[in-house]
Structures are given as structure tokens and as C-alpha cells.
Design an enzyme around this catalytic site. Structure first.
Site, PDB file in Angstrom:
ATOM      1  N   HIS A 468      37.308  27.576  47.330  1.00 13.33           N
ATOM      2  CA  HIS A 468      38.162  27.422  47.434  1.00 13.33           C
ATOM      3  C   HIS A 468      38.576  26.336  46.664  1.00 13.33           C
ATOM      4  O   HIS A 468      39.736  26.948  45.892  1.00 13.33           O
ATOM      5  CB  HIS A 468      37.846  26.606  49.521  1.00 13.33           C
ATOM      6  CG  HIS A 468      39.598  26.437  49.589  1.00 13.33           C
ATOM      7  ND1 HIS A 468      39.923  26.052  49.790  1.00 13.33           N
ATOM      8  CD2 HIS A 468      40.175  27.907  50.487  1.00 13.33           C
ATOM      9  CE1 HIS A 468      40.770  25.565  50.290  1.00 13.33           C
ATOM     10  NE2 HIS A 468      41.622  27.067  50.649  1.00 13.33           N
ATOM     11  N   CYS A 844      43.971  42.047  43.095  1.00 10.12           N
ATOM     12  CA  CYS A 844      43.911  40.458  43.688  1.00 10.12           C
ATOM     13  C   CYS A 844      43.293  39.552  44.441  1.00 10.12           C
ATOM     14  O   CYS A 844      43.722  37.878  44.098  1.00 10.12           O
ATOM     15  CB  CYS A 844      45.000  40.369  45.271  1.00 10.12           C
ATOM     16  SG  CYS A 844      44.405  41.033  46.506  1.00 10.12           S
TER      17      CYS A 844
END
Length: 895
Positions: A468, A844
Site C-alpha cells: 500500500h 490499471c
């Protein structure tokens, strides 16, 4: 009979530059130089397969190799008029291994093979220089003992100093022949004492011992470790190059040097480089003597007083210029070469394509197009797309000394300095006061995003290159060092410890996300500058590439950066990142913790204008370009308060007791949230959330069209679909909202509804799902997780081990796994277009910024790639290169 040796030099060669797998890179380049008629000392290359044979046969040479080397030596002798091992006019040899790719840990070059007690006297007589001949012999004994026998060079020198005195070791002139004999005898005695073997006087024995040492170094521990780390097959072996010696240290008309056809820092045309008078090649790298500049211009720029080659030996300089121009015209690229001038005669020892800074590489590529040497497509293939990132971020001043206190993964490029903070709240507070901070966390989660926005950079002790922290930092364009496992973070105490250094909150550190370093204190930075060559290469890339290049952007700042770098729309807007801002998170929490639909809708009414304003800003920035917005994706518990103070604040806000609030939070706990209640499952359980987001999107599109005059076509992405009925259900709610907004505003919008393919079942049922979806966007981060069954946030600890042990070649979260994940993308694409011929296909995930993965996307026929803003230039160039290599038709006007 197997051909083991290939001859080269003096206008004839049996190989070429394309034969690096056979001859190694050095041997292939020497063959090319020889075939061009350039002055290369004659020699031969023993092919790399001989190394493999040698190791397969208990370190014995094939008989036919012995015969072929003997014949090759005869040809060298005929070319030079010298005889190997002869008492008069002897031939001396240099031997160096030559791998097809660089492999540190291999044995080095051994010069002056053939020197012995007899031939040294012939060399002294030939040159009239006793010191030159005998000091060369002394150095040969030391090098041979080191590389062929295993006696450490430093140990040999120390022992020789003890036995024969400092003056001899320093090679001071003026020693008598008898004094030199004493030095040599001392050296041979050391070899015998330390190794239990006599130093060989037979030149043939010397030659074959060095060849064997070169072959053995291919499997030596250091080389083996490097090969395994970089997945270099052991059966590649190493070639060995044998050449006639030329002496750059023979006399005052002799020298050795390195030259490059253009400046490796700036790319400016004109030969540049350095040389040392009366020296052999190894002396250039020792740093014992200050090198001279080759040209007068270079001498003046370097503010040096030593004579340049141009002034010292103008004829040699003219020859060098002629040679470099010929090589550059031949290779049509910047070329680096090693040369020796032996008593005024110019020799090229080696050439290769030069290693230049990215700015120099860009300038030379653009200039060569203007000079007619190459075309635009060739210029584009000269640039490593990933190197462009060096131009887009601040970097540490190269002149500054670094006090490195830890290392991690280079997760997001660039460098930043600031005070240490351990939570998002402190980062935001510091930013409001104008203080620069580095957010230090064990790992980050979506609730840290607003703190990451406020920070100059991020450091985590856990996580990999697609964690993340890494993904979000790259999107924001801030540096990140992730997975610094040796760093111990105690957020409660406000300390971090690494390499015995403990720092506390408020202390300053610098992080370099390009190399993964953690540096104590504030370090001076240099700011990026985008030169005209960069813009020209981007212009050429856009004219060539077929695929569109979009960006992943969640904020107006990211969108503006991406537009500046040439993004052609937004391929992924993660709406959850909009919810964590300080003035919104509590409203989101109220909505999540509401007991019924009415309560949720009341909170959603408060969120609607916030979402709408976000989308208006994005649509205005994109000004008519496509924008793909993903509906809420993460599990709702990620938004809920975790620390006691936040729980207390939320309880008071909602008029609940803390225990009641904790009960509601606990009820939302999931054992495996990544595969739990998230994505489209939220939209089915709580359709009012998707309806609010759809309304915000459509109303924003209407408003943005009025202000810009360029209507956006919103692309609404439904995440985590695995069943067509899931998509049908959510799509129906979106279409109903679109109809409602159209009736209310009188504006009927064009829009698309599609899905993110991140689950294998969705890929397998692509034909069916495409009947409801107007586009597929491959979310390769999660698709890689679900295909491999690996968590990207936890994989760093063992994927490195997997690579080291040869189980995998690349981290599948960094570069796309063609055989597994890639096959699923191909399958989904084929089946999807079978269900809808005009289905738009994009990617993406973070792989959209990886050049190798972009090549796969081109080969698969995807319409666009969407990457983080600071990867947009990388993607533009990589997409152009993929079009060139795949032979695809240049891009269409619309994606």
C-alpha cells in the site's frame, strides 16, 4: 571437429559483434573491430562452450582445443613477427575472460604472459630499459600468483616488501640488473613458500594455467552468487580472449587510456576521456596517479595543468579522433573504447557501447537523429524508460556524503528530508505549521493516506514494492522506502532504531526512494529539470505508440501532475481515498455505523456534495478526456476508528456509549477481508452507497461540461465482479441514477459501465460478463494476489528468498507473470471481445508502469495502460517501444 577458437585482428576476423553468446561480449567486439580493419592487437577467442566442456570433464581441456590454440598462436606470431617463449624478439600475451553479460567476481586480466628469466632479458635489450623490463616481470609474477595460483595480491606485496625492500616494490628507477634479479628471486621464493609450487618458467604452462583459472572463476563462489541472483545460466560459460601484448608503459611515447565518442554526462559531441603516460590499463583504475585529459577542451573544462594527449602526441590524438568517428558511424551509437599507444603506435584494445547518464543518452539520441545517423524509432529504443524517473524527482546532491543508517526497497523514486513522525495526524499537523516530515510506519493502510499527502516521503519496515505504501507513494510522486526490515519502529514510544542508531520523533532523516537508503540528518537536494530533449522524445513516442496512456489519480494534485506529464485521461480513480480526508472521515464512519438504511442515507446526503466537488475538479482538469471512477472497493472496517481517542470521539458524535460503539465495530470484523465483504459486494448489500457515488459522478459531469465546454465521458468501474448477475444488479442501479439526473438536469450524458477484472472467475466468464460490461480494466495487483494466492503486503519476506534460490526470476507484483496472470489476461481479453466486439480493454495495476509488462499489454492488444502520475513518461516511452518491437500500427485517435 568442433571449432573452439576464433581468430581476430589486422583486418580479418572469424566472428562479429552479433556473436556474443559464442565469443562473449569482449570477444565479439574484438572480432568486429578486427573486421573493420582497425588497429587491434591480433589474437584469438576460446568460445564459451569450451568452459562448459571443461567443467563437465573434471577441469580437463579437449585435445582439439590444445591443437587449435597452438595454431592460433602461430597466426599471432606470423602477424607480429614475434615468437612466444623465444629468447630473442619474444611474443607476450594478455589473457582475459569474456562473458556475454558482466559477471562480477570473475578473474581479471593477466598481462605479460610469457615473461620468464630468459625473455625478460630480451625485453630489456629490445627496449633498452632495464627498469621497464624487470618491473614488468615482477608485476607479472604477482598477478599470476594471485589470479592463477590463488595467492592474494596484497599478501604477496607485503611479503616481497619484507624480503627485498621498499624501493624495489615502488619500482623506483635506477636498480641494477643484479638488484632486480634479487627482487625476482624473492618473489618466486614467496610463491613456492606460500603455494607449495614453483613459479612456472615455461610460457605454455603459464598460458594454460591462466586459461584454466579463467574457466574456474566462472563457478567461483562470488561469480556463482551473482549468477544466481541475476538468473544467469551456468551453461553460458565464459569465453577467453588471448591477445598479443602492446605496452603502454614502454617509453615516453607510450600511454594507455579510455575514450568515449561523446560526453557521458552531457551527451555533447566530441571525443572525451582520460589517459596515463607510461602506464598499462590497470593503472587507470587504481587512482595512484592523476589521469590526464585527452583533449585540450577537456583539460580546460577540468581545470587541469597536465598536458593533454592532443598537446603531447598530436598524431595519436588525430588517430584517436579518426577511430572514434569511424566506430560511432559504424555502431550508430555512443562508443567507449580502451586504447594503448606503444612507442607512438596506436592500438585499440576493446570497444563497447558507452554507459552514459540518462541526460547524455537522450541528447545523443536526439542529436543522432538530426545528424542522420539513426531514425526516430531507433532513438526511442536507445532509452531505458525506467531511467526517465531520475529526471522527474528531487535527488540527493551527488557531492554530499551520506550517513546511511538503514536500507529497504526502493519503492518510489526520488529523495526527501524531514522530521520523523509516526502517524498521519502528526504529519498533517506538522504540514499545517510549515514543517517537512517523513511518515515512518510499520506499514500503511488507507487511513494513512491523508498523512501521506502531508508528508515529504514515507518509510515502512514492512511491505514490498507493491505494498500500500509503495503504490500510494508512487501515485503521489513522493519517495518511499519500504520493507526496511532491520528498522525497529516503536510508534508508542516515538522511536525508530536502525544499525545501532536510535532516533525519536522530531529528529531529521533523509530517504532515497531510488536506491532504498535511510540517511541520518537533512541532506541537500537537487531539483529536477526537464530538458528539451526529454520533450522531443516524448513527442516522438506519442507519434509512434498505439496504446493510450492514462493515469491512476485520486486527487486534483495527482491529476494535474499526470496531465503535465502527458496523461490522456484517468484510468483509475480510487474513490475510497477521497473519504479519508479530515473533514469527511467522521461522516463516512457515521454512515458505516448507522443501524439502518435511513441512517446510512442521511450520512450519504452529507457526502454527496463532497464527492461531487471532487469529481468536478477531476473532470475539469481532464477537460474532455476519459475518466474511469471505481466505486467504493475496500472493506468498510478500514474506515472505522482504531485508537481509543478516535473511538471516544466517534461515540460522543453519534450519541452512543463507547462499549456500544466497540460492539458495532467488532461486529464488522472479518478474518480475511481482502476476499471478504468488499467491492461489488458492498454495492449489493448497500446499494445506496453506489447510488450516491453514481449521482455525484453524473452531476459532476454535467457541471464540468458547462464550465469547460468539453464533456467528459465517465467510465464507472464496478470492482471485484465474479458473476454477471453481480454486475447486472449494480449496473441497473447506476442506470437508474443516470436517468434520474438526466430528467432533473435536462442533460443526457454518454457514459460507460465496466468492471475491474481481478478475480480468475471473472476472466474465465469474460464472454458472459462482457455482455453487461462496456470495458474491462485489469486490476493486476489483486489479480496477481488471487492467481498466486499470495498477499502482496506480506510477500516481501519470502519472494526475495524465492528469487535467490531460483524458484522465480522476478517478483510477480513488480513485473507481470506472463505464464499465469498473463495467460488469464489473454483469456479474458479474447472471451470478452467474443461477447462484445467493441469492448475496451485496459490495465490499471502497478504493472502498467513496468516496461516489460507494457510490452505484454501491446502484444495482447489492450487499448490503454493506466499508471501512477510519475510513471506516465515511462509508460509513454515504453508503449512506443512496444509498438516498434511488436510491429503494431501506430495509435488511433481515440482510446
Amino acid at each position: 571437429m568442433r571449432k573452439w577458437t576464433y581468430n581476430f585482428g589486422l583486418g580479418r576476423s572469424e566472428g562479429s559483434a552479433s556473436d556474443s553468446a559464442l565469443l562473449g561480449a569482449k570477444g565479439a567486439n574484438l572480432a568486429e573491430l578486427g573486421s573493420l580493419g582497425l588497429p587491434v592487437p591480433p589474437g584469438m577467442t576460446i568460445i564459451a562452450d569450451a568452459c562448459t566442456w571443461f567443467h563437465e570433464h573434471e577441469c580437463h581441456f579437449p585435445d582439439t582445443l590444445l591443437d587449435q590454440v597452438a595454431k592460433g598462436l602461430n597466426q599471432i606470431e606470423e602477424s607480429t613477427g614475434k615468437r612466444f617463449g623465444a629468447a630473442h624478439n619474444p611474443l607476450f600475451l594478455s589473457v582475459r575472460p569474456g562473458t556475454r553479460v558482466p559477471v562480477p567476481g570473475m578473474t581479471g586480466t593477466v598481462l605479460n604472459i610469457g615473461l620468464n628469466d630468459q625473455t625478460v632479458q630480451a625485453l630489456a635489450k629490445e627496449t633498452g630499459d632495464v627498469d621497464f623490463a624487470w618491473s614488468t616481470y615482477r608485476r607479472f609474477i604477482a598477478t599470476f600468483a594471485d589470479l592463477a595460483m590463488g595467492l592474494d595480491h596484497a599478501v604477496f606485496e607485503e611479503l616481497l616488501e619484507e624480503k627485498s625492500g621498499k624501493s624495489a616494490i615502488a619500482n623506483n628507477p635506477g636498480l641494477s640488473v643484479e638488484q632486480w634479479r634479487q627482487v625476482i628471486e624473492a618473489g618466486k621464493a614467496i610463491v613456492l613458500d606460500e603455494m607449495g609450487e614453483t613459479f612456472p618458467q615455461d610460457p605454455q604452462e603459464q598460458l594454460w594455467a591462466v586459461i584454466a583459472a579463467a574457466f574456474k572463476s566462472w563457478t567461483a563462489p562470488r561469480a556463482e552468487a551473482y549468477r544466481k541472483l541475476h538468473s544467469i545460466p551456468v551453461d553460458w560459460g565464459t569465453a577467453v580472449n588471448i591477445q598479443a601484448m602492446v605496452f603502454g608503459n614502454r617509453n615516453g611515447n607510450s600511454m594507455t587510456g579510455n575514450a568515449i565518442t561523446r560526453n557521458p554526462k552531457t551527451g555533447a559531441s566530441g571525443v572525451t576521456g582520460t589517459f596515463l603516460p607510461r602506464a598499462q590499463g590497470y593503472e587507470l583504475s587504481t587512482g595512484d596517479r592523476a589521469p590526464h585529459q585527452i583533449s585540450e577542451r577537456g583539460r580546460k573544462e577540468a581545470e587541469r595543468t597536465e598536458m593533454s594527449l592532443e598537446a603531447m602526441l598530436p598524431e595519436a590524438y588525430e588517430t584517436l579522433e579518426e577511430m572514434t568517428q569511424k566506430l560511432e558511424r559504424h555502431y550508430r551509437d555512443v562508443v567507449e573504447l580502451e586504447f594503448t599507444v606503444d612507442d607512438g603506435y596506436f592500438w585499440i584494445l576493446e570497444s563497447r557501447l558507452a554507459r552514459c547518464d540518462i541526460r547524455a543518452r537522450m541528447r545523443s539520441a536526439v542529436d543522432m537523429v538530426h545528424e542522420g545517423l539513426i531514425n526516430r524509432e531507433e532513438a526511442l529504443t536507445r532509452i531505458d524508460p525506467l531511467e526517465l524517473e531520475q529526471l522527474l524527482h528531487p535527488a540527493i546532491d551527488p557531492s554530499v556524503e551520506r550517513e546511511v543508517i538503514g536500507t529497504g526497497l526502493p519503492a518510489s523514486p526520488g529523495a526527501a528530508a524531514g522530521e520523523i513522525v509516526f502517524n498521519a495526524e502528526d504529519a498533517v499537523h506538522a504540514a499545517k505549521e510549515g514543517r517537512r516530515v517523513i511518515l515512518v510506519r510499520s506499514e500503511t493502510s488507507p487511513e494513512d493516506v491523508y498523512g501521506m499527502h502531508a508528508a515529504e516521503g514515507v518509510l515502512t519496515s514492512r511491505g514490498g514494492l507493491t505494498s500500500h505504501a509503495a503504490v500510494v507513494a508512487r501515485g503521489m510522486g513522493i519517495p518511499c522506502v519500504a520493507g526496511a526490515g532491520a528498522v525497529r519502529i516503536d510508534a508508542e514510544a516515538g522511536t525508530m532504531t536502525s544499525m545501532g542508531v536510535t532516533l525519536k520523533k522530531g529528529d531529521h532523516i533523509t530517504i532515497d526512494g531510488s536506491v532504498g537508503q535511510i540517511i541520518r540528518g537533512q541532506t541537500q537536494m537537487v531539483q529536477p529539470e526537464l530538458a528539451g530533449d526529454f520533450a522531443k522524445l516524448m513527442e516522438w513516442s506519442d507519434a509512434v505508440r498505439r496504446m493510450g496512456v492514462r493515469t491512476n489519480a485520486d486527487t486534483s494534485t495527482e491529476a494535474r501532475v499526470a496531465r503535465k506529464f502527458g496523461a490522456e485521461g484517468i484510468g483509475l480513480c480510487r474513490t475510497e481515498h477521497m473519504f479519508f480526508e479530515e473533514n469527511r472521515i467522521n461522516v463516512v464512519r457515521e454512515m458505516i455505523l448507522a443501524e439502518d438504511e435511513d441512517g446510512r442515507r442521511q450520512s450519504l446526503e452529507k457526502l454527496l456534495p463532497m464527492q461531487r466537488s471532487d469529481f468536478i475538479e477531476l473532470f475539469e482538469i481532464m477537460h474532455g478526456l476519459p475518466v474511469t471512477i471505481r466505486l467504493l472497493d475496500p472493506p468498510l472496517h478500514e474506515f472505522l476508528p482504531k485508537v481509543d481517542s478516535d473511538v471516544a470521539e466517534m461515540a460522543e458524535r453519534m450519541g452512543l456509549g463507547e462499549e456500544e460503539l466497540r460492539r458495532r465495530i467488532e461486529a464488522m470484523h472479518e478474518f480475511n477481508p481482502m476476499l471478504g465483504h468488499r467491492g461489488c459486494r458492498l454495492a449489493i448489500s448497500y446499494p445506496e452507497i453506489a447510488e450516491m457515488q453514481a449521482r455525484a459522478i453524473f452531476e459532476a459531469a454535467v457541471e464540468a461540461a458547462k464550465s469547460t465546454g468539453a464533456p467528459v465521458v465517465p467510465e464507472i468501474m464496478v470492482p471485484l465482479v465474479s458473476l454477471r448477475r453481480e454486475l447486472d444488479y449494480v449496473k441497473a442501479r447506476i442506470e437508474q441514477v443516470a436517468d434520474d439526473v438526466a430528467k432533473e438536469t435536462g442533460v443526457f450524458l454518454n457514459y460507460l459501465v465496466g468492471t475491474m477484472i481481478e478475480l480468475p472467475r471473472a476472466a474465465f466468464r469474460g464472454q458472459e460478463i462482457a455482455q453487461a460490461a462496456e470495458f474491462f480494466s485489469f486490476g493486476t495487483n489483486d489479480l496477481t494476489q488471487t492467481v498466486f494466492g499470495i498477499s502482496r503486503d506480506d510477500a516481501g519476506g519470502f519472494l526475495t528468498t524465492y528469487r535467490q534460490k531460483g524458484i522465480i526470476e522476478k517478483d510477480p507484483f513488480v513485473s507481470l507473470d506472463y505464464e499465469g496472470v498473463g495467460e488469464i489476461i489473454k483469456l479474458a481479453s479474447e472471451r470478452g471481445r467474443a461477447g462484445r466486439h467493441d469492448l475496451k480493454l485496459g490495465i490499471c495495476g502497478e504493472h502498467a508502469g513496468d516496461p516489460a509488462s507494457i510490452h505484454f499489454c501491446e502484444a495482447t492488444g489492450l487499448d490503454y495502460i493506466s499508471c501512477s502520475p510519475y510513471r506516465v513518461p515511462v509508460a509513454r516511452l515504453a508503449a512506443a517501444q512496444a509498438t516498434i518491437y511488436e510491429g503494431a500500427t501506430p495509435k488511433a485517435a481515440v482510446y
